[in-house]
Write a protein that holds these residues in place. Sequence first.
Motif, PDB file in Angstrom:
ATOM      1  N   GLU A 283       0.824  -1.212   0.000  1.00  0.00           N
ATOM      2  CA  GLU A 283       0.000   0.000   0.000  1.00  0.00           C
ATOM      3  C   GLU A 283       0.854   1.256   0.000  1.00  0.00           C
ATOM      4  O   GLU A 283       0.373   2.336  -0.304  1.00  0.00           O
ATOM      5  CB  GLU A 283      -0.860   0.039   1.283  1.00  0.00           C
ATOM      6  N   SER A 284       2.118   1.107   0.373  1.00  0.00           N
ATOM      7  CA  SER A 284       2.970   2.264   0.617  1.00  0.00           C
ATOM      8  C   SER A 284       3.491   2.863  -0.678  1.00  0.00           C
ATOM      9  O   SER A 284       3.475   2.234  -1.731  1.00  0.00           O
ATOM     10  CB  SER A 284       4.162   1.832   1.488  1.00  0.00           C
ATOM     11  N   VAL A 285       3.974   4.125  -0.585  1.00  0.00           N
ATOM     12  CA  VAL A 285       4.594   4.775  -1.738  1.00  0.00           C
ATOM     13  C   VAL A 285       5.934   4.111  -2.055  1.00  0.00           C
ATOM     14  O   VAL A 285       6.200   3.710  -3.185  1.00  0.00           O
ATOM     15  CB  VAL A 285       4.807   6.285  -1.454  1.00  0.00           C
ATOM     16  N   GLU A 286       6.762   3.984  -1.044  1.00  0.00           N
ATOM     17  CA  GLU A 286       8.090   3.423  -1.247  1.00  0.00           C
ATOM     18  C   GLU A 286       8.114   1.962  -0.786  1.00  0.00           C
ATOM     19  O   GLU A 286       7.235   1.514  -0.054  1.00  0.00           O
ATOM     20  CB  GLU A 286       9.128   4.212  -0.440  1.00  0.00           C
ATOM     21  N   TRP A 287       9.125   1.269  -1.218  1.00  0.00           N
ATOM     22  CA  TRP A 287       9.349  -0.091  -0.722  1.00  0.00           C
ATOM     23  C   TRP A 287      10.826  -0.196  -0.366  1.00  0.00           C
ATOM     24  O   TRP A 287      11.703   0.030  -1.190  1.00  0.00           O
ATOM     25  CB  TRP A 287       9.006  -1.136  -1.764  1.00  0.00           C
ATOM     26  N   SER A 288      11.078  -0.475   0.887  1.00  0.00           N
ATOM     27  CA  SER A 288      12.466  -0.591   1.319  1.00  0.00           C
ATOM     28  C   SER A 288      12.518  -1.707   2.349  1.00  0.00           C
ATOM     29  O   SER A 288      11.506  -2.357   2.625  1.00  0.00           O
ATOM     30  CB  SER A 288      12.921   0.723   1.958  1.00  0.00           C
ATOM     31  N   THR A 289      13.652  -1.911   2.918  1.00  0.00           N
ATOM     32  CA  THR A 289      13.783  -2.978   3.914  1.00  0.00           C
ATOM     33  C   THR A 289      12.828  -2.749   5.085  1.00  0.00           C
ATOM     34  O   THR A 289      12.364  -3.698   5.713  1.00  0.00           O
ATOM     35  CB  THR A 289      15.236  -3.064   4.432  1.00  0.00           C
ATOM     36  N   THR A 290      12.508  -1.474   5.356  1.00  0.00           N
ATOM     37  CA  THR A 290      11.578  -1.178   6.455  1.00  0.00           C
ATOM     38  C   THR A 290      10.200  -1.758   6.153  1.00  0.00           C
ATOM     39  O   THR A 290       9.608  -2.477   6.957  1.00  0.00           O
ATOM     40  CB  THR A 290      11.434   0.347   6.654  1.00  0.00           C
ATOM     41  N   GLU A 291       9.706  -1.448   4.956  1.00  0.00           N
ATOM     42  CA  GLU A 291       8.390  -1.969   4.563  1.00  0.00           C
ATOM     43  C   GLU A 291       8.424  -3.496   4.503  1.00  0.00           C
ATOM     44  O   GLU A 291       7.468  -4.158   4.904  1.00  0.00           O
ATOM     45  CB  GLU A 291       7.954  -1.422   3.192  1.00  0.00           C
ATOM     46  N   ALA A 292       9.513  -4.022   4.000  1.00  0.00           N
ATOM     47  CA  ALA A 292       9.624  -5.480   3.884  1.00  0.00           C
ATOM     48  C   ALA A 292       9.539  -6.135   5.266  1.00  0.00           C
ATOM     49  O   ALA A 292       8.841  -7.123   5.459  1.00  0.00           O
ATOM     50  CB  ALA A 292      10.930  -5.856   3.195  1.00  0.00           C
ATOM     51  N   ALA A 293      10.229  -5.534   6.235  1.00  0.00           N
ATOM     52  CA  ALA A 293      10.225  -6.091   7.591  1.00  0.00           C
ATOM     53  C   ALA A 293       8.829  -5.996   8.197  1.00  0.00           C
ATOM     54  O   ALA A 293       8.349  -6.939   8.829  1.00  0.00           O
ATOM     55  CB  ALA A 293      11.230  -5.340   8.462  1.00  0.00           C
ATOM     56  N   LEU A 294       8.140  -4.871   7.956  1.00  0.00           N
ATOM     57  CA  LEU A 294       6.784  -4.700   8.483  1.00  0.00           C
ATOM     58  C   LEU A 294       5.823  -5.719   7.861  1.00  0.00           C
ATOM     59  O   LEU A 294       4.954  -6.275   8.530  1.00  0.00           O
ATOM     60  CB  LEU A 294       6.268  -3.279   8.193  1.00  0.00           C
ATOM     61  N   ALA A 295       6.004  -5.932   6.569  1.00  0.00           N
ATOM     62  CA  ALA A 295       5.083  -6.813   5.845  1.00  0.00           C
ATOM     63  C   ALA A 295       5.136  -8.247   6.365  1.00  0.00           C
ATOM     64  O   ALA A 295       4.111  -8.919   6.430  1.00  0.00           O
ATOM     65  CB  ALA A 295       5.397  -6.786   4.355  1.00  0.00           C
ATOM     66  N   VAL A 296       6.328  -8.688   6.716  1.00  0.00           N
ATOM     67  CA  VAL A 296       6.415 -10.065   7.211  1.00  0.00           C
ATOM     68  C   VAL A 296       6.156 -10.124   8.709  1.00  0.00           C
ATOM     69  O   VAL A 296       6.106 -11.186   9.307  1.00  0.00           O
ATOM     70  CB  VAL A 296       7.786 -10.724   6.892  1.00  0.00           C
ATOM     71  N   GLY A 297       5.968  -8.951   9.338  1.00  0.00           N
ATOM     72  CA  GLY A 297       5.629  -8.905  10.775  1.00  0.00           C
ATOM     73  C   GLY A 297       6.864  -9.151  11.596  1.00  0.00           C
ATOM     74  O   GLY A 297       6.821  -9.863  12.573  1.00  0.00           O
TER      75      GLY A 297
END
Lengths: 320, 230
Positions: free
Chosen positions: A306-320
Amino acid sequence: MIKNSAIEAAAYEIMARAAIDIPEDYKTGLRGMLDGEKGELSHFVLEAMLDNYDAAEEDRRPMCADTGVPRYYVKAGNDARIEGGFVGLESALRRATARATQDVPLRPNRVHPLSRQDNNNNVGINAPEIEYAFEPDADWLDITTVHKGGLFGSDYRMLFPGDGIDGIKRFFLDVMYEFGRRGLACQPAIVGIGLGGSKDVTMTLGKQAACLRVVGDANPDPQVAKLERELMEMGNQIGMGPMGYVGNSMVVDCHIEVGYTHTGGMPMSVHTFCLSSRRAVARLHKDGSVEYRTDPKWFTPYMRRESVEWSTTEAALAVG
Amino acid sequence: MVDDGSGVSGGLRKVRLQLPVTPEALATLRIGDIVYLDGPIYTGREGMYQRFLGDKIDPPVPLASISNVNFHCSPAASVNADGGYTLGAVTATASFRFSKWLSEWFKKSGCKMLIGKGGMSPEDYRDHLVPNGAVYLTTVGYGTGALLGRAVKNVPVVHWLDELGIAQAIWVLEVESFGPLIVESDLEGNSLFEQQNALVNKNVEKMYAGLKPPALARYGETTNREDEVV
């Protein structure tokens, strides 16, 4: 570098596997339906289907003569390097399709819509379709093929926000009745539903939900997952089984994929992936190794971002 | 006799038939019977109907000399370099689309048995199959292509392969224990799909109860959920 010859060999192999080997998740789902099927004719039909899967695997012959309209879903790791680029890849997929059509054999289903010209190899204008997706932090190439019948079981409708869950359920029932009778949809099926997106994306998401997710899989959004369960139960309460005979085996599983849509609309598509859920996947690595599987793993957290950017932060959040 | 909604069933009856099929054998069939066939059949669908009946071109040999069973089918097959055939799976295609050819078809072919997917309308049975002493058998589940393919023991000839392509050509198939198939319409024109539909329809109103219709309606040829669209 992933070589064209490796792509062609893997694509050729998955064409045969999709036609012959029924994914275990679907078989398990079908056996479960057989156990719960009360309808006399429906029970007989489910047993015959399971016998047929055994015959296909024993004889190494396609489980159904309608081997669908062969197509590919390609997911490329962001760091994957392909020999000859994507033109090289597409040539390899076309060659594999033509060879597999002759050798498996697959039915040469693809014809020109007006002239009905049949090249007898399932290759032509816009055929096979190739859809692309990408995956961060990966250097492999996933190639999935699905063999889905092409005539019945899908529909599209523009609903509106005010139609709500009632509208979704009604349209779902409409499609189940419309194509379930006489078994035109070749149920019991994995039913895929696209909700939202632009009209064309609604159709695409629904088809991908039907074809690229396995039995037992749930959408990570609890609200969506709840609707998946409700629709599956509803489909099996209609009183219709395989071939439209009296029974309760209509929906092996229901998968919903969503896309942000026009603020005034709620477009919806319904797709039934004909019985047996013919799909096969190859993952190609740069060292030339190939792994085969039946779970496309298409809808990754990155695909549903859903986010604008995709980085390791989003990746970590996505997998919980 | 299959359960017709009464809750009583004598179990599904299994029948084996020698082809070409005789009127006496056909007379024993009841809807819901499970059938296995032995002998010659031939495939034929829209391409064959159009060429034979539409374009008025006779097949290389009279169809009645091959068999009296017409299978609505395209096999998953290929032609080998030596001219032989590799035949893998065999599955039916939906028959309702061929309704317009039926009247002339029965007159010219001597056909007594249609095999296909999903049956045809009760009107087709009444107007075309019953008067011609023909029955309709449906394939099972629609995905039993490997079982049916396994039952094909020989492909003696394929007619109109160049003219119609692999999918539409007339494939002559010698079959043994070809099935399971289900009797969908018998010599009296009874229809199993129609019987089952009537039972399914008892539940339609309940399924839609409480669900309000969408704001925007659609043009369509039926809005009655008890109707079929074929």
